[in-house]
Design an enzyme around this catalytic site. Structure first.
Site, PDB file in Angstrom:
ATOM      1  N   ASP A  47       0.837  -1.205   0.000  1.00 40.77           N
ATOM      2  CA  ASP A  47       0.000   0.000   0.000  1.00 40.77           C
ATOM      3  C   ASP A  47       0.874   1.258   0.000  1.00 40.77           C
ATOM      4  OD1 ASP A  47       0.882  -0.073   2.600  1.00 40.77           O
ATOM      5  OD2 ASP A  47      -1.106   0.096   3.521  1.00 40.77           O
ATOM      6  N   GLU A 185       8.742  -4.555  10.497  1.00 35.12           N
ATOM      7  CA  GLU A 185       9.178  -3.243  10.012  1.00 35.12           C
ATOM      8  C   GLU A 185       9.685  -2.378  11.158  1.00 35.12           C
ATOM      9  OE1 GLU A 185       6.468  -1.202   7.372  1.00 35.12           O
ATOM     10  OE2 GLU A 185       7.671   0.638   7.424  1.00 35.12           O
TER      11      GLU A 185
HETATM   12  O1  KIV Z   1       3.442  -1.212   1.620  1.00 38.71           O
HETATM   13  C1  KIV Z   1       4.622  -1.584   1.606  1.00 38.71           C
HETATM   14  O2  KIV Z   1       5.353  -1.403   0.631  1.00 38.71           O
HETATM   15  C2  KIV Z   1       5.129  -2.253   2.790  1.00 38.71           C
HETATM   16  C3  KIV Z   1       6.614  -2.208   3.050  1.00 38.71           C
HETATM   17  C4  KIV Z   1       6.892  -2.432   4.461  1.00 38.71           C
HETATM   18  C5  KIV Z   1       7.377  -3.179   2.231  1.00 38.71           C
HETATM   19  O3  KIV Z   1       4.377  -2.787   3.536  1.00 38.71           O
END
Ligand code: KIV
Length: 277
Positions: A47, A185
């Site tokens: 997202d 994350e």
């Molecule tokens: O939306 C995204 O790109 C993610 C990142 C943590 C890879 O969730």
């Protein structure tokens, strides 16, 4: 050598045998094709699309329909990599029924192999409902951008023992709920290593140190196409923006001075035919 389509079992086996899992985001057909051809195990239509492609300030505004539009394009370019569709804010939090309904759209309409959603222990019942419906789910804990305001901003999570203990519990609860993989994350490397050791499902890190079972980066950070800010954890492997700016400036100049198109980019016809028009 022709590679087979990547399966969830392949990812689990990679963890078991200590081989790293690769993940990259993609939002369109040409990028997906490049990522797939590079042999990357998994592609996430994140997202982050909202920010790096659609120009929003955060990931919150992106809708299921917008995500599906991009997932479909990525699917057309991704032949072998396992495809994860990221469920946007409020597409899964309201109820298990709504969550299953929306998760199913990623699989049926966009051809995703799996979905990803953010949240820890509190999301375990939702994960469990989607998994029971037959859809594989990747969890996402630590810094969860959809609820960054609640977390006090885009900050490293789990730095003190109390919050680290909660994240470890979240990881275990999501595994118990049936998640096949877990994205970590922005958490300290020691905590990510501990979580990775204590659960059987693979962990994918972004800003979570090198001891996760795999790593993910946002494509636009990797190639220097998102210039608003660069997170500390993002490594830029090539900086395309200045190259693109240079190409655009050259194009503009050549059009303005009539040196493009030249003979190489022009179609001809016989002089008699032109005179007979
Ligand atoms: O939306 C995204 O790109 C993610 C990142 C943590 C890879 O969730």
């Amino acid at each position: 050598m022709e590679r087979n389509k990547v399966t969830i079992a392949d990812l689990t086996q990679k963890k078991e045998t200590g081989r790293k899992i690769t993940m990259m985001t993609a939002y369109d057909y040409p990028t997906a094709k490049l990522v797939d051809e590079a042999g990357i195990d998994t592609i996430l239509v994140g997202d982050s699309l909202a920010m790096v492609v659609l120009g929003h300030e955060s990931t919150v505004p992106v809708t299921v329909d917008e995500m599906l539009h991009h997932c479909k394009a990525v699917r057309r370019g991704a032949n072998k990599s396992l495809l994860l569709g990221d469920m946007p804010f409020m597409s899964y939090q309201i109820s298990s029924e709504k969550a299953v309904e929306n998760a199913a759209r990623f699989i049926k309409e966009a051809g995703c192999d799996t979905v990803k959603l953010e949240g820890g222990t509190e999301m375990a019942p939702i994960v469990s409902a989607i998994v029971r419906a037959g859809i594989p789910v990747c969890g996402h804990i630590g810094l969860t951008p959809q609820t960054a305001t609640k977390l006090g901003g885009f900050k490293v999570q789990g730095r003190d023992a109390e919050s680290a203990r909660q994240l470890l519990k979240s990881a275990k609860d999501l595994e118990e709920a049936g998640a096949f993989m877990l994205l970590l994350e922005c958490i300290p490397d020691l905590l990510a290593a501990r979580i990775t050791r204590e659960i059987k499902i693979p962990t994918i890190g972004i800003g979570a140190g090198k001891d996760c079972d795999g790593q993910v980066l946002v494509f636009h950070d990797l190639v220097g196409l998102f210039e608003r800010f660069t997170p500390k954890f993002a490594k830029q492997y090539v900086n395309l923006s200045p190259m693109i700016r240079k190409a655009l400036a050259e194009y503009k100049k050549e059009v303005e001075e009539s040196s493009f198109p030249g003979p190489d980019h022009t179609f001809s016809m016989r002089k008699e035919e032109a005179e007979a028009i």
